[in-house]
Design a protein around this motif. Structure first.
Motif, PDB file in Angstrom:
ATOM      1  N   TYR A  19       0.429  -7.217   9.387  1.00 35.43           N
ATOM      2  CA  TYR A  19       1.255  -7.381   8.127  1.00 35.43           C
ATOM      3  C   TYR A  19       0.708  -6.938   6.957  1.00 35.43           C
ATOM      4  CZ  TYR A  19       3.883  -9.862  11.709  1.00 35.43           C
ATOM      5  OH  TYR A  19       4.633 -10.119  12.870  1.00 35.43           O
TER       6      TYR A  19
ATOM      7  N   ASP B  95      -4.223 -22.092  11.254  1.00 31.28           N
ATOM      8  CA  ASP B  95      -3.652 -21.150  11.403  1.00 31.28           C
ATOM      9  C   ASP B  95      -2.165 -20.997  11.598  1.00 31.28           C
ATOM     10  OD1 ASP B  95      -2.725 -18.508  11.792  1.00 31.28           O
ATOM     11  OD2 ASP B  95      -4.206 -17.934  13.112  1.00 31.28           O
TER      12      ASP B  95
ATOM     13  N   ARG C 210       7.664  -6.643   7.681  1.00 32.62           N
ATOM     14  CA  ARG C 210       6.310  -6.058   7.658  1.00 32.62           C
ATOM     15  C   ARG C 210       5.423  -6.471   6.697  1.00 32.62           C
ATOM     16  NH1 ARG C 210       8.413  -0.560   6.685  1.00 32.62           N
ATOM     17  NH2 ARG C 210       6.382  -0.178   6.094  1.00 32.62           N
TER      18      ARG C 210
ATOM     19  N   ASN D 259      -2.745 -10.461   8.566  1.00 35.40           N
ATOM     20  CA  ASN D 259      -3.621  -8.925   8.282  1.00 35.40           C
ATOM     21  C   ASN D 259      -4.314  -8.411   9.619  1.00 35.40           C
ATOM     22  OD1 ASN D 259      -4.629  -7.196   6.136  1.00 35.40           O
ATOM     23  ND2 ASN D 259      -6.658  -7.967   7.435  1.00 35.40           N
ATOM     24  N   ASP D 260      -4.918  -9.414  10.587  1.00 43.30           N
ATOM     25  CA  ASP D 260      -4.968  -8.628  11.753  1.00 43.30           C
ATOM     26  C   ASP D 260      -3.822  -8.112  12.420  1.00 43.30           C
ATOM     27  OD1 ASP D 260      -7.890  -8.729  11.559  1.00 43.30           O
ATOM     28  OD2 ASP D 260      -8.132 -10.626  12.979  1.00 43.30           O
ATOM     29  N   ARG D 261      -2.716  -8.936  12.473  1.00 41.41           N
ATOM     30  CA  ARG D 261      -1.680  -8.496  13.284  1.00 41.41           C
ATOM     31  C   ARG D 261      -0.768  -7.345  12.644  1.00 41.41           C
ATOM     32  NH1 ARG D 261      -0.127 -13.143  16.903  1.00 41.41           N
ATOM     33  NH2 ARG D 261      -1.692 -14.412  16.574  1.00 41.41           N
TER      34      ARG D 261
ATOM     35  N   ILE E  66      -9.869  -6.434   2.120  1.00 46.26           N
ATOM     36  CA  ILE E  66     -10.084  -6.628   3.773  1.00 46.26           C
ATOM     37  C   ILE E  66      -8.830  -7.502   4.313  1.00 46.26           C
ATOM     38  CG2 ILE E  66     -11.666  -8.523   3.590  1.00 46.26           C
ATOM     39  CD1 ILE E  66     -13.248  -7.299   5.985  1.00 46.26           C
ATOM     40  N   PHE E  67      -8.421  -8.499   3.567  1.00 45.75           N
ATOM     41  CA  PHE E  67      -7.170  -9.351   4.223  1.00 45.75           C
ATOM     42  C   PHE E  67      -6.021  -9.209   3.295  1.00 45.75           C
ATOM     43  CE2 PHE E  67     -11.079 -12.038   5.052  1.00 45.75           C
ATOM     44  CZ  PHE E  67     -11.260 -11.745   6.352  1.00 45.75           C
TER      45      PHE E  67
ATOM     46  N   SER F  95     -13.002 -13.036  -1.412  1.00 46.01           N
ATOM     47  CA  SER F  95     -13.284 -12.748  -0.018  1.00 46.01           C
ATOM     48  C   SER F  95     -11.979 -12.087   0.388  1.00 46.01           C
ATOM     49  CB  SER F  95     -13.536 -13.825   0.835  1.00 46.01           C
ATOM     50  OG  SER F  95     -12.319 -14.880   0.864  1.00 46.01           O
TER      51      SER F  95
ATOM     52  N   MET G   5     -12.531  -8.323  -1.132  1.00 44.89           N
ATOM     53  CA  MET G   5     -13.887  -7.384  -0.708  1.00 44.89           C
ATOM     54  C   MET G   5     -13.483  -6.361   0.102  1.00 44.89           C
ATOM     55  SD  MET G   5     -16.159  -9.708   1.622  1.00 44.89           S
ATOM     56  CE  MET G   5     -16.913 -10.516   0.073  1.00 44.89           C
TER      57      MET G   5
ATOM     58  N   HIS H  44      -5.225 -19.489   3.616  1.00 43.27           N
ATOM     59  CA  HIS H  44      -6.191 -18.559   4.068  1.00 43.27           C
ATOM     60  C   HIS H  44      -6.345 -18.038   5.617  1.00 43.27           C
ATOM     61  CE1 HIS H  44      -9.994 -15.866   2.557  1.00 43.27           C
ATOM     62  NE2 HIS H  44      -9.449 -16.572   1.256  1.00 43.27           N
ATOM     63  N   SER H  45      -6.468 -19.016   6.297  1.00 37.41           N
ATOM     64  CA  SER H  45      -6.387 -18.653   7.856  1.00 37.41           C
ATOM     65  C   SER H  45      -5.202 -17.909   8.241  1.00 37.41           C
ATOM     66  CB  SER H  45      -6.530 -20.060   8.776  1.00 37.41           C
ATOM     67  OG  SER H  45      -7.620 -20.570   8.472  1.00 37.41           O
TER      68      SER H  45
ATOM     69  N   TYR I 292       0.897  -0.912   0.041  1.00 38.51           N
ATOM     70  CA  TYR I 292       0.058  -0.125  -0.102  1.00 38.51           C
ATOM     71  C   TYR I 292       0.872   1.155  -0.130  1.00 38.51           C
ATOM     72  CZ  TYR I 292       0.823   1.213   5.008  1.00 38.51           C
ATOM     73  OH  TYR I 292       1.269   1.458   6.212  1.00 38.51           O
TER      74      TYR I 292
ATOM     75  N   ASP J 255       4.708 -15.402  14.700  1.00 37.60           N
ATOM     76  CA  ASP J 255       4.643 -13.827  15.019  1.00 37.60           C
ATOM     77  C   ASP J 255       6.024 -13.408  15.848  1.00 37.60           C
ATOM     78  OD1 ASP J 255       3.327 -11.419  14.935  1.00 37.60           O
ATOM     79  OD2 ASP J 255       3.093 -11.381  17.321  1.00 37.60           O
TER      80      ASP J 255
ATOM     81  N   ARG K 130      -5.523 -14.119   6.997  1.00 39.84           N
ATOM     82  CA  ARG K 130      -6.311 -13.546   7.754  1.00 39.84           C
ATOM     83  C   ARG K 130      -5.821 -12.960   9.059  1.00 39.84           C
ATOM     84  NH1 ARG K 130     -12.434 -14.934   6.915  1.00 39.84           N
ATOM     85  NH2 ARG K 130     -12.676 -15.785   4.982  1.00 39.84           N
TER      86      ARG K 130
END
Lengths: 186, 186, 186, 186
Positions: free
Chosen positions: D131, D89, D106, D127-129, D161-162, D154, D157, D120-121, D13, D97, D124
């Motif tokens: 990275y 996961d 990063r 991304n929450d963490r 989102i992920f 998914s 979207m 996928h897990s 990004y 981590d 997901r």
């Protein structure tokens, strides 16, 4: 039924020493062997149907380098399971919590080397996670013997903020007089 | 640049007090107000561009009941952020680690009430997670004053196994003499 | 006893719908109200002695900014507990796992908004953590209806890699026909 | 600089492909070899100064039994690091981590076997963490090829989102055209 002589409260809190759910954690810095005093406790736990888990801990080093976990010969003889954590706390970056949950373990006996360091950190975290914890004091080796009394006091404050403290003889007696196995970690 | 007089090593280890990444954690049992000695440190951290985070901790009670976190008036005046953890360790069942990562915080100053209990548990965990930690000793209130010396010793052993220890005056001086902001927790 | 019609296996795996340990998770992005179809399931769970937990999830935004959790009126009516997580996964940076462990919850019914996103992430993590999970499909709202079939398939593959899938009517029937309460989350 | 052709947004990004902080995660069920398509990506990452981490995942089985992680010959050739997680996961009950934080990683490129499951897990959770994640689609093997399109949708979207999705050729091109190493995981 309780282990006799534990402070500051009779352990475990609910008197349930029977049924599934007791494990012995032998908490050690990577590369260090278990204290000899661990052996009678390990035997009693195993005879009662519980499991013995050796937890290797690692201290963060400058630059974040960590030593790999090297299972020692001594531990190989005593452990049903031997795992290595990513921190001084045996739960950090390890599968210790998973192993305990999977085995439906609710009660932890803690021994090891580094009473003030890795044993204490692991007991603090175990208590937050809801495990009923007993430090087996005479089976723990401190880094600095002059800190033992304070380390014990900090566990016992506020009615046992991090659990309770007992001796290996009392633990062995209590586990040996139970008529039924305490369960199996599968 | 280092904070002067820290033990057992000059803190922070890399001499980087500038740039983004310093936060003050005020660690408190739920319902307890911050020590007054926190105020000058909080002001200095904020003036240097850092953030002040009040971390409410909770002790597991029989049956697992936990008190809800009630932000106090006193904390409302000092905190940029006020969060409640699910354990004696401020990282347990809280978003503290997320908040620090999001804000790119790398260095933690720790103060609070319960030097041997919640402050110590939070500092131990922070160190495992890779944060460079300094206990600001005179801004910490112990539960039992006779345990302060041992609590400090257990941090300092092995060259600073859980970080370093310093005083609020030295922290304020170091932060105030920096020419640039230390960064912003967004 | 099982919920009828669940796929790919009769849920729960051990046939134990009785006794303590069932909770309904209503998983929602922050600011979104629960689907109406949640109501009958929530009532049945509560009547059977279980609890209803609203789990607010947050998506990481550029720069790491997160929206604060704002309990909505709608959720206030349905939830016994209302908590906010720090990620799309309801377990991330939240006390959800602590709450479930403290309440001795072992079985989770999942509903909510964002079948492919937050509901799916929370179910995946719950399954890793050892909870026996059932997605209540008709009480879930997808972001993109064309992805529902694939979302269900990915749960059911390998014999139920993330748990099982059922309907609210079958869940209500099964819970209502139980003679005894399923226990209380304290 | 971005990888060309990524969807739904140019990845990463912030356009920062340089400097420290990129790793390739090869996510696999225990006992499964990496897809051959991983090799060119692994070479490019390593040539650019990044590291390649093989992440073995385990599915919970009835009774909670888990298979031990057995490093395969194939992975031994491709991995700088090879670790085993306790869940589907890769972050669950593992030191993933910790390893990424220690290495100041990063950005994550994700490949592997089980696009809809373990890859996928892990994406997901990553991304929450926090990275910044890119799924390298043609270097992922699905369990069920009919679910690939939905799995990609998914991720994409809500603006990603992920994270984002790209191809191995574009990743190799972008990494190869960088003038400077992207950093070293120590």
């Amino acid at each position: 039924m309780h282990v006799t002589g534990t402070t500051p409260y009779p352990w475990p809190y609910d008197g349930d020493l029977g049924g599934p759910g007791t494990a012995l954690l032998v908490v050690l810095p990577v590369g260090i062997d278990p204290p000899e005093a661990t052996e009678p406790v390990a035997s009693a736990v195993r005879a009662a149907g519980g499991k013995v888990i050796v937890v290797r801990t690692t201290a963060p080093a400058p630059g974040g380098h960590r030593l790999p976990g090297i299972p020692s010969e001594a531990a190989a003889g005593v452990a049903d399971l031997d795992l290595t954590a990513g921190g001084v706390d045996g739960f950090y970056a390890s599968d210790l919590d998973l192993v305990l949950r999977t085995g439906r373990v609710r009660r932890l006996l803690l021994t090891g080397v580094g009473l003030e360091t890795c044993v204490h950190s692991t007991m603090r975290d175990a208590n937050d996670r809801g495990y009923e914890c007993l430090l087996v004091l005479d089976a723990c080796v401190p880094i600095d013997p002059s800190l033992v009394a304070a380390s014990v006091s900090s566990i016992e404050m506020s009615g046992g903020i991090f659990g309770a403290v007992g001796t290996s003889a009392d633990v062995v007696t209590a586990l040996s007089s139970r008529p039924e196995p305490v369960g199996v970690l599968t």
